[in-house]
Motif scaffolding. Structure first.
Motif, PDB file in Angstrom:
ATOM      1  N   VAL A  46       0.857  -1.182   0.000  1.00  0.00           N
ATOM      2  CA  VAL A  46       0.000   0.000   0.000  1.00  0.00           C
ATOM      3  C   VAL A  46       0.896   1.236   0.000  1.00  0.00           C
ATOM      4  CG1 VAL A  46      -1.865   1.222   1.162  1.00  0.00           C
ATOM      5  CG2 VAL A  46      -1.725  -1.269   1.333  1.00  0.00           C
ATOM      6  N   ILE A  47       0.626   2.159  -0.926  1.00  0.00           N
ATOM      7  CA  ILE A  47       1.370   3.420  -0.978  1.00  0.00           C
ATOM      8  C   ILE A  47       0.379   4.560  -0.806  1.00  0.00           C
ATOM      9  CG2 ILE A  47       2.923   4.890  -2.311  1.00  0.00           C
ATOM     10  CD1 ILE A  47       3.746   2.423  -3.933  1.00  0.00           C
ATOM     11  N   CYS A  48       0.620   5.423   0.181  1.00  0.00           N
ATOM     12  CA  CYS A  48      -0.216   6.598   0.416  1.00  0.00           C
ATOM     13  C   CYS A  48       0.604   7.851   0.103  1.00  0.00           C
ATOM     14  CB  CYS A  48      -0.699   6.645   1.862  1.00  0.00           C
ATOM     15  SG  CYS A  48      -1.638   5.178   2.348  1.00  0.00           S
ATOM     16  N   LEU A  49       0.069   8.689  -0.744  1.00  0.00           N
ATOM     17  CA  LEU A  49       0.750   9.922  -1.168  1.00  0.00           C
ATOM     18  C   LEU A  49      -0.243  11.074  -1.080  1.00  0.00           C
ATOM     19  CD1 LEU A  49       2.230   8.275  -4.344  1.00  0.00           C
ATOM     20  CD2 LEU A  49       3.695   9.408  -2.686  1.00  0.00           C
ATOM     21  N   ASP A  50       0.067  12.078  -0.264  1.00  0.00           N
ATOM     22  CA  ASP A  50      -0.817  13.243  -0.197  1.00  0.00           C
ATOM     23  C   ASP A  50      -0.017  14.481   0.160  1.00  0.00           C
ATOM     24  OD1 ASP A  50      -0.333  12.928   2.513  1.00  0.00           O
ATOM     25  OD2 ASP A  50      -2.445  12.648   3.084  1.00  0.00           O
ATOM     26  N   GLY A  51      -0.725  15.546   0.597  1.00  0.00           N
ATOM     27  CA  GLY A  51      -0.032  16.749   1.035  1.00  0.00           C
ATOM     28  C   GLY A  51       0.703  16.466   2.338  1.00  0.00           C
ATOM     29  N   VAL A  52      -0.070  16.285   3.400  1.00  0.00           N
ATOM     30  CA  VAL A  52       0.507  15.896   4.693  1.00  0.00           C
ATOM     31  C   VAL A  52      -0.620  15.431   5.605  1.00  0.00           C
ATOM     32  CG1 VAL A  52       0.386  18.284   5.599  1.00  0.00           C
ATOM     33  CG2 VAL A  52       1.975  16.631   6.630  1.00  0.00           C
ATOM     34  N   GLY A  53      -0.303  14.430   6.460  1.00  0.00           N
ATOM     35  CA  GLY A  53      -1.232  14.033   7.501  1.00  0.00           C
ATOM     36  C   GLY A  53      -0.798  14.698   8.796  1.00  0.00           C
ATOM     37  N   GLU A  54      -0.401  13.890   9.805  1.00  0.00           N
ATOM     38  CA  GLU A  54       0.198  14.480  10.997  1.00  0.00           C
ATOM     39  C   GLU A  54       1.647  14.861  10.672  1.00  0.00           C
ATOM     40  OE1 GLU A  54      -3.049  11.737  12.178  1.00  0.00           O
ATOM     41  OE2 GLU A  54      -1.218  11.441  11.038  1.00  0.00           O
ATOM     42  N   TRP A  55       2.471  13.877  10.337  1.00  0.00           N
ATOM     43  CA  TRP A  55       3.840  14.089   9.858  1.00  0.00           C
ATOM     44  C   TRP A  55       4.037  13.523   8.453  1.00  0.00           C
ATOM     45  CZ3 TRP A  55       7.677  17.104  11.452  1.00  0.00           C
ATOM     46  CH2 TRP A  55       7.704  17.541  12.796  1.00  0.00           C
ATOM     47  N   ALA A  56       3.460  12.358   8.205  1.00  0.00           N
ATOM     48  CA  ALA A  56       3.727  11.631   6.958  1.00  0.00           C
ATOM     49  C   ALA A  56       3.148  12.348   5.746  1.00  0.00           C
ATOM     50  CB  ALA A  56       3.159  10.215   7.039  1.00  0.00           C
ATOM     51  N   THR A  57       3.921  12.343   4.660  1.00  0.00           N
ATOM     52  CA  THR A  57       3.446  12.816   3.356  1.00  0.00           C
ATOM     53  C   THR A  57       3.439  11.666   2.346  1.00  0.00           C
ATOM     54  OG1 THR A  57       5.662  13.380   2.530  1.00  0.00           O
ATOM     55  CG2 THR A  57       4.502  15.062   3.799  1.00  0.00           C
ATOM     56  N   THR A  58       4.282  10.690   2.592  1.00  0.00           N
ATOM     57  CA  THR A  58       4.339   9.456   1.808  1.00  0.00           C
ATOM     58  C   THR A  58       4.495   8.329   2.814  1.00  0.00           C
ATOM     59  OG1 THR A  58       5.484  10.579  -0.017  1.00  0.00           O
ATOM     60  CG2 THR A  58       5.654   8.172   0.059  1.00  0.00           C
TER      61      THR A  58
END
Length: 600
Positions: A153-165
């Motif tokens: 599973v790969i998640c790519l977005d602007g930003v969550g809490e810290w993770a962006t990828t």
């Protein structure tokens, strides 16, 4: 006794609610569809009420309410970011902090207050409240509804809490985090920076940038890779923050970025130039390269045959199509509500599978039910509304309706098509759609300018019978959610003259490139939706009737809305949109309305 879980996303953009019953998706919808405010970030009161009504329950029946974010972790990231860049960003800090200290930091209390107001329950009577991490919710929304027993599973977005990828291993009912890239180094924010710089709105204009790319040349790829993005062979990356303002400022890019590209950001609504087209093409090429390198690394590290995608970047259907064609994985599956709205669904699914440790049995197609998870309106309800408004209509049973519509569409008319349950996610998939004849060379400009009131360069998607897709496109599998781009087959293309081939930029727009020019982009690509009788039988019947009449199993399918408005939800929304635009006919379930009879 059934077990219910309510998932929520809110307070950033695209607020939504999703409801599970014994792990099965009962309902899901974005708040914007009810409030008519595009990307509405407010607490999803209307979406929650809809989900409860669809299940025939009230809030006390819910076992857990789950939010898709951990606010304390996000607050930690904001504080650390401001401290790191101090004294830069003081204005942004002063703007952000009061909202955090007053509302977001105490989100649990805020959510309890909202749920109490909605339900009339006292806070101690409310269902238990849980929080997933942002990327955990994205990953869950991608893996758990997918048809795969095991997948990366790969998640790519602007930003969550810290993770962006973030990268995960999904197997059975478990999601194991493998590694992540943290803020401010973000592919989503890089793409949004270029969205901003080219004069489009961040968090909604990214589609426009993607649609503009084929008109340009990749002139700025080297500049991006030399100055803005340190991209490694394994796909991991660092942004050069000297050029960006999003970490501490109030805009996406800064003066240095403008100097690098030799002009200030384009003013919204001003004329598009070849430069914007070349920039769009360049950042699209870079995005695809990042996605491919990441995917190659993930495949090598995990050995998986399948990959699932979520996060806003997963809505980049050009990159998805490229990933599929490269053959790194046997198949890919993308969550149709890949952005923040889908986080509500992911939060609920994560709770069912991980927190409650329930067994997962994958559906061989997927468990999203075609993404038809929103409200529907019975034939009787629609008839009563039409009669109350004293509107003239023709009522037809399905076989007669499909035959009549096939003839109407063949004549070049544009039809508003409203039936069944509303779609969850940003795409209309044949329940809240505007449809037309894909063979008509004038259809793209007619729909863009007369009906959608949007930029003329933007392409439309073909809806095609799933069993005919490989006859028309270089694609051999299902694409039910309009999230894969494929090329039109060579034998369906039209030869171009030497003069036509020499055209540049927007001048390419009005040259018919195939037998289905209304859905063929300037690079012969199309954003595919395959239509399946199991999930949308009536839309499939319409395509079938149109094919029987014309030999073409394809219609133009675009979302039933005008620029700046959410997709329609109710018959009243549909009628209002129909009357304000150049659509010729409106279908509300089994009722056909003719504009010429309504305006005389």
């Amino acid at each position: 006794m059934s077990s219910y879980i309510l998932g929520l996303s809110a307070y950033y953009h695209d607020s939504a609610a999703a409801l599970l019953r014994d792990g099965k998706i009962v309902a899901a919808a974005q708040e914007e569809r009810f409030t008519r405010k595009k990307h509405d970030p407010a607490f999803p009161t209307h979406a929650i009420n809809y989900c409860l009504e669809e299940a025939g329950i009230r809030l006390p029946h819910i076992g857990h309410v789950v939010f898709y974010d951990k606010p304390l972790l996000k607050f930690e990231r904001l504080l650390e970011t401001y401290l790191h860049y101090a004294p830069r960003g003081f204005r942004s800090f002063v703007t952000a902090m009061p909202v955090w200290l007053k509302e977001k930091l105490f989100l649990k209390k805020t959510l309890q207050t909202e749920l109490s107001t909605l339900s009339g329950l006292k806070e101690k009577e409310l269902p238990p409240l849980l929080f997933t991490e942002h990327h955990q919710a994205h990953a869950a929304s991608a893996f758990y509804p997918s048809p795969f027993e095991k997948a990366a599973v790969i998640c790519l977005d602007g930003v969550g809490e810290w993770a962006t990828t973030s990268v995960w291993q999904g197997e059975g009912n478990q999601l194991t985090p493998l590694w992540q890239i943290d803020f401010p180094h973000s592919l989503g924010l890089l793409y949004s920076a270029f969205t901003y710089y080219t004069g489009f709105k961040v968090n909604s204009g990214e589609y426009k940038l993607m649609g503009l790319a084929p008109y340009g040349e990749p002139k700025y790829v080297d500049l991006i890779l030399d100055q803005l993005l340190d991209l490694r062979e394994d796909g991991t990356f660092h942004l050069n923050m000297r050029y960006f303002d999003f970490a501490t400022g109030l805009t996406m890019t800064n003066r240095r970025f403008a100097e690098l590209f030799a002009s200030p950001p384009r003013q919204p609504e001003s004329k598009l130039t070849q430069k914007e087209m070349d920039i769009a093409r360049s950042i699209q090429v870079v995005t695809e390269e990042v996605v491919l390198r990441l995917a190659r690394t993930v495949q090598q590290e995990t050995g998986n045959d399948h990959v699932c995608l979520a996060g806003g970047v997963a809505l980049n259907c050009v990159a998805n199509g490229r990933l599929l064609r490269e053959g790194l994985f046997k198949d890919i599956w993308v969550q149709p509500a890949a952005g923040d709205a889908g986080g509500a669904l992911g939060a609920a699914l994560s709770t069912w599978h991980e927190y409650q440790e329930n067994t997962r049995i994958p559906d061989p197609h997927d468990s999203m039910q075609g993404a038809y998870l929103g409200p529907s309106f019975s034939r009787e309800t629609v008839r009563q509304w039409l009669d109350k408004q004293k509107l003239p209509y023709t009522e037809l049973d399905d076989p007669q309706l499909m035959e009549r519509l096939a003839a109407i569409l063949e004549d070049g008319n544009v039809v508003g098509w409203f039936q069944g349950r509303m779609e969850f996610g940003p795409r209309a998939l044949g329940s809240r759609s505007i449809i037309g004849d894909a063979r008509n060379p004038k259809m793209q400009s007619t729909m863009n300018l007369r009906i959608k009131y949007r930029e003329s360069f933007r392409p439309f998607a073909p809806a095609i019978k799933h069993d005919k897709v490989s006859e028309w496109f270089g694609h051999d599998r299902n694409s039910p959610y309009m999230l894969i781009v494929a090329e039109v087959q060579a034998d369906k293309r039209l030869p171009m003259t030497t003069e036509e081939q020499a055209l540049f930029g927007i001048d390419k727009l009005n040259i018919p490139r195939s037998q289905i020019p209304a859905v063929t982009h300037v690079d012969y690509s199309a954003r595919l939706q395959t239509v399946h009788p199991a999930t949308n039988p009536r839309f499939y019947q319409l395509l079938d009737a149109f094919e029987n009449r014309t030999g073409c199993p394809i219609l133009v399918n675009t979302s039933f809305n005008v620029r700046g408005e959410p997709i329609v939800c109710t018959p009243e929304d549909a009628y209002r949109c129909f009357m304000r635009t150049g659509m010729d006919y409106l279908v509300l379930e089994n009722f056909l309305l003719d504009k010429s009879q309504l305006t005389n």
